[in-house]
Write an enzyme that holds these catalytic residues in place. Structure first.
Site, PDB file in Angstrom:
ATOM      1  N   ASP A 155       1.198  -1.128   0.229  1.00  0.00           N
ATOM      2  CA  ASP A 155      -0.247  -0.018  -0.365  1.00  0.00           C
ATOM      3  C   ASP A 155       0.918   1.318  -0.259  1.00  0.00           C
ATOM      4  O   ASP A 155       1.995   1.212   0.223  1.00  0.00           O
ATOM      5  CB  ASP A 155      -0.764   0.284   1.050  1.00  0.00           C
ATOM      6  CG  ASP A 155      -2.096   0.775   1.172  1.00  0.00           C
ATOM      7  OD1 ASP A 155      -2.076   1.263  -0.211  1.00  0.00           O
ATOM      8  OD2 ASP A 155      -2.651   1.848   2.319  1.00  0.00           O
ATOM      9  N   ASP A 327      -8.739  -6.676   1.123  1.00  0.00           N
ATOM     10  CA  ASP A 327      -7.602  -7.015   2.678  1.00  0.00           C
ATOM     11  C   ASP A 327      -7.587  -6.188   3.554  1.00  0.00           C
ATOM     12  O   ASP A 327      -9.392  -5.659   3.343  1.00  0.00           O
ATOM     13  CB  ASP A 327      -6.314  -5.569   1.927  1.00  0.00           C
ATOM     14  CG  ASP A 327      -6.542  -4.798   2.382  1.00  0.00           C
ATOM     15  OD1 ASP A 327      -6.437  -4.248   1.848  1.00  0.00           O
ATOM     16  OD2 ASP A 327      -5.746  -4.462   3.568  1.00  0.00           O
ATOM     17  N   CYS A 365     -13.350 -26.304  10.876  1.00  0.00           N
ATOM     18  CA  CYS A 365     -12.171 -25.819  10.411  1.00  0.00           C
ATOM     19  C   CYS A 365     -11.154 -26.545  10.457  1.00  0.00           C
ATOM     20  O   CYS A 365     -11.253 -27.676  11.322  1.00  0.00           O
ATOM     21  CB  CYS A 365     -12.081 -24.368  11.521  1.00  0.00           C
ATOM     22  SG  CYS A 365     -10.475 -23.763  10.754  1.00  0.00           S
ATOM     23  N   CYS A 367      -8.241 -25.593  10.736  1.00  0.00           N
ATOM     24  CA  CYS A 367      -7.069 -25.302  10.675  1.00  0.00           C
ATOM     25  C   CYS A 367      -5.726 -25.748  11.648  1.00  0.00           C
ATOM     26  O   CYS A 367      -6.777 -26.698  12.153  1.00  0.00           O
ATOM     27  CB  CYS A 367      -7.585 -23.568  10.305  1.00  0.00           C
ATOM     28  SG  CYS A 367      -7.402 -23.413  12.050  1.00  0.00           S
ATOM     29  N   HIS A 396      -6.099 -19.233  13.232  1.00  0.00           N
ATOM     30  CA  HIS A 396      -7.473 -19.547  13.055  1.00  0.00           C
ATOM     31  C   HIS A 396      -8.276 -18.662  11.993  1.00  0.00           C
ATOM     32  O   HIS A 396      -9.125 -18.496  10.718  1.00  0.00           O
ATOM     33  CB  HIS A 396      -8.482 -19.721  14.167  1.00  0.00           C
ATOM     34  CG  HIS A 396     -10.010 -19.965  14.145  1.00  0.00           C
ATOM     35  ND1 HIS A 396     -10.342 -20.949  13.345  1.00  0.00           N
ATOM     36  CD2 HIS A 396     -10.540 -18.611  13.721  1.00  0.00           C
ATOM     37  CE1 HIS A 396     -11.522 -20.704  12.987  1.00  0.00           C
ATOM     38  NE2 HIS A 396     -12.090 -19.231  13.292  1.00  0.00           N
TER      39      HIS A 396
END
Length: 433
Positions: A155, A327, A365, A367, A396
């Site tokens: 950015d 983002d 999940c 993860c 996570h």
RNA sequence: GGAGGGAUUCCCGAGUGGCCAAAGGGAACAGACUGUAAAUCUGUCGUCGGACGACUUCGGAGGUUCGAAUCCUCCUCCCUCCA
């Protein structure tokens, strides 16, 4: 690298592993030979082979930046695309985790990659301040410095024009006064470009003024014209052809300003366009409106990046309205203050009710955190202020976001984006917070 | 045995006659966070009721005073030093 040994990487190691379909037909091979000759071969869908040969450190053949729109949703404006960059492919729509200071907070690059991140963000202003772009350049560029092989977007510092105190905005640029060091930093389009070229990200952003909300129209109008002028200056100053320079549409919440800004930027012809100046406190309803009346002014064959957005619901609504890239610091920042995302909404793990909760954060999940630890354990880590709390929670949350995006992509491919979104939101709202 | 110091709201700790339900910190609990000034910030934190207020608190028991966490007396417990 540099050991003379051959190193082979699969697409998955380049941050491309969300869709099994793509994984199977994509591979990228790097050969590193002792003398420094670097050969890079890349096959894409078995139809095209691009071979770049360059002498390491001296000549680097440019890989072109390319966006391909694969599918458009029939009922909504949702799009499915592929963005090719010198450091790998990005499947869109995509969420880009933020690592402002050339570091994802509380995560190693490997952990970020394991969460299926395809591209991450860094920040021009902050890296200019410390350690300075010259040092990053000397270290071999941002990718090597931070040991992230995948694509990076920097950015421009335009958001700091909004977020930092003690700054003076002029027609030519912005003077910042660093809160801690007292140092004065000046950024203008040319400088933002020079810094970003030295940092060496794959995608760089035009220097803009992120307009606060609320804002009266006359200021928004003047500021938007300034951002337009700055975009032109950025384009002139930008020399590295292996970096894609994205322009940023401003205009606050005013439809005519957004349309005017978008039209003029499109005329200047950039490889990608962002909508900026959102997620500054305007709320979801206004965000939806802004995207709705801005996105149609952007070319179909270029990627569209909604800056700083956002919550899962913000992203889904914006995908529906035709945005490709997102983002936000939310997954990582929220993680550090114990707010975790689940299919049923956000939960706050410091809450006493999780003290004896021996289920994973999100039972469905996959993860690392959810497959190994319980809510009770994470609660304990947060209450004890253990560093591991931030790590596991960040893993996570980032995984949650990227998994959602993978599901979004599949849903668009299968022509059921609306169903996916509605289903997600109805479940998500039910247990929210 | 002698001399001195101390006991404050869950914890640490300020307060030495009214502005004290009592600083500050911690803990606890709740909340916020959107291109990261952020492992940050905000709120609550004696009890009851809406802010306002009422009531009970500063080791214990008495006392002085219009008024006491603060002054006096005695008691209990703790600490330091000298025998």
């Amino acid at each position: 690298m540099g050991t003379g040994s051959e190193k082979q990487r699969t697409g998955s190691e380049c941050g491309q592993r969300n869709s099994a379909d793509y994984l199977s037909c994509f591979s990228s091979t790097y050969l590193v030979i002792k003398a420094g000759l670097r050969i890079r071969a890349k096959k894409y869908q078995q139809t095209r082979v691009v071979v770049n040969i360059g002498i390491s450190g001296n000549i680097t053949l440019m890989k072109s930046f390319n966006f391909t729109l694969l599918t458009k949703d029939r009922k909504t404006s949702a799009r499915r695309g592929v963005l090719e960059t010198p450091h790998g492919r990005i499947e869109t729509p995509i969420f880009m985790p933020v690592g402002t200071h050339a570091a994802m907070k509380a995560m190693t690059p490997r952990q970020v990659a394991d969460c299926n991140a395809q591209i991450i963000l860094c920040n021009t202003y902050h890296l200019h301040l410390r350690p300075g772009e010259a040092l990053v350049e000397k270290a071999g560029g941002l990718h090597r410095f931070m040991a992230w092989d995948g694509p990076i977007l920097t950015d421009s510092g335009g958001f700091q024009v909004f977020s930092l105190p003690n700054k003076r905005i002029t027609e030519d640029g912005v003077f910042f006064r660093h809160e801690i060091t007292g140092e004065e930093i000046f950024l203008d389009p040319a400088k933002a470009m020079a810094i970003q070229e030295a940092l060496g990200a794959d995608i760089i952003m035009a220097f803009d003024e992120c307009i606060p909300y609320p804002c009266d129209k006359s200021y928004a109008s003047r500021s938007t014209r300034k951002t337009l002028r700055w975009a032109e200056e950025c384009k002139k100053a930008h020399t590295r052809r292996d970096q894609a320079l994205f322009a940023i549409v401003q205009g606050s919440i005013f439809e005519d300003l957004r349309a005017m800004c978008a039209r003029e930027l499109v005329q200047m012809d950039f490889p990608g366009y962002a909508i900026g100046g959102v997620s500054v406190g305007e709320g979801l309803e206004l965000l939806k409106k802004v995207v709705e009346f801005t996105a149609p002014h952007l070319p179909e064959d270029k990627p569209r990046y909604l800056m700083g957005v956002g919550l899962p619901e913000d992203i889904l609504e914006s995908v529906e309205r035709g945005m490709d890239m997102f983002d936000c610091v939310i997954p990582t920042r929220y993680a550090r203050s114990a707010t975790l995302f689940t299919n049923r909404g956000r939960i706050r793990l410091t809450s006493r009710k999780y003290r004896r909760d021996f289920y994973p954060v999100e039972p469905n999940c996959t993860c690392y955190t959810c497959t190994n630890f319980t809510r009770a354990y994470l609660h304990h880590l947060f209450v004890s202020n253990e560093v591991l709390s931030a790590i596991l929670a960040s893993i996570h949350n980032v995984h949650f976001y990227l998994n959602m995006m993978a599901e979004v992509r599949t849903a668009i491919e299968e022509g059921r984006f609306s169903e996916y979104k509605n289903n997600f939101l109805s479940q998500y709202d039910k247990g929210g917070k």
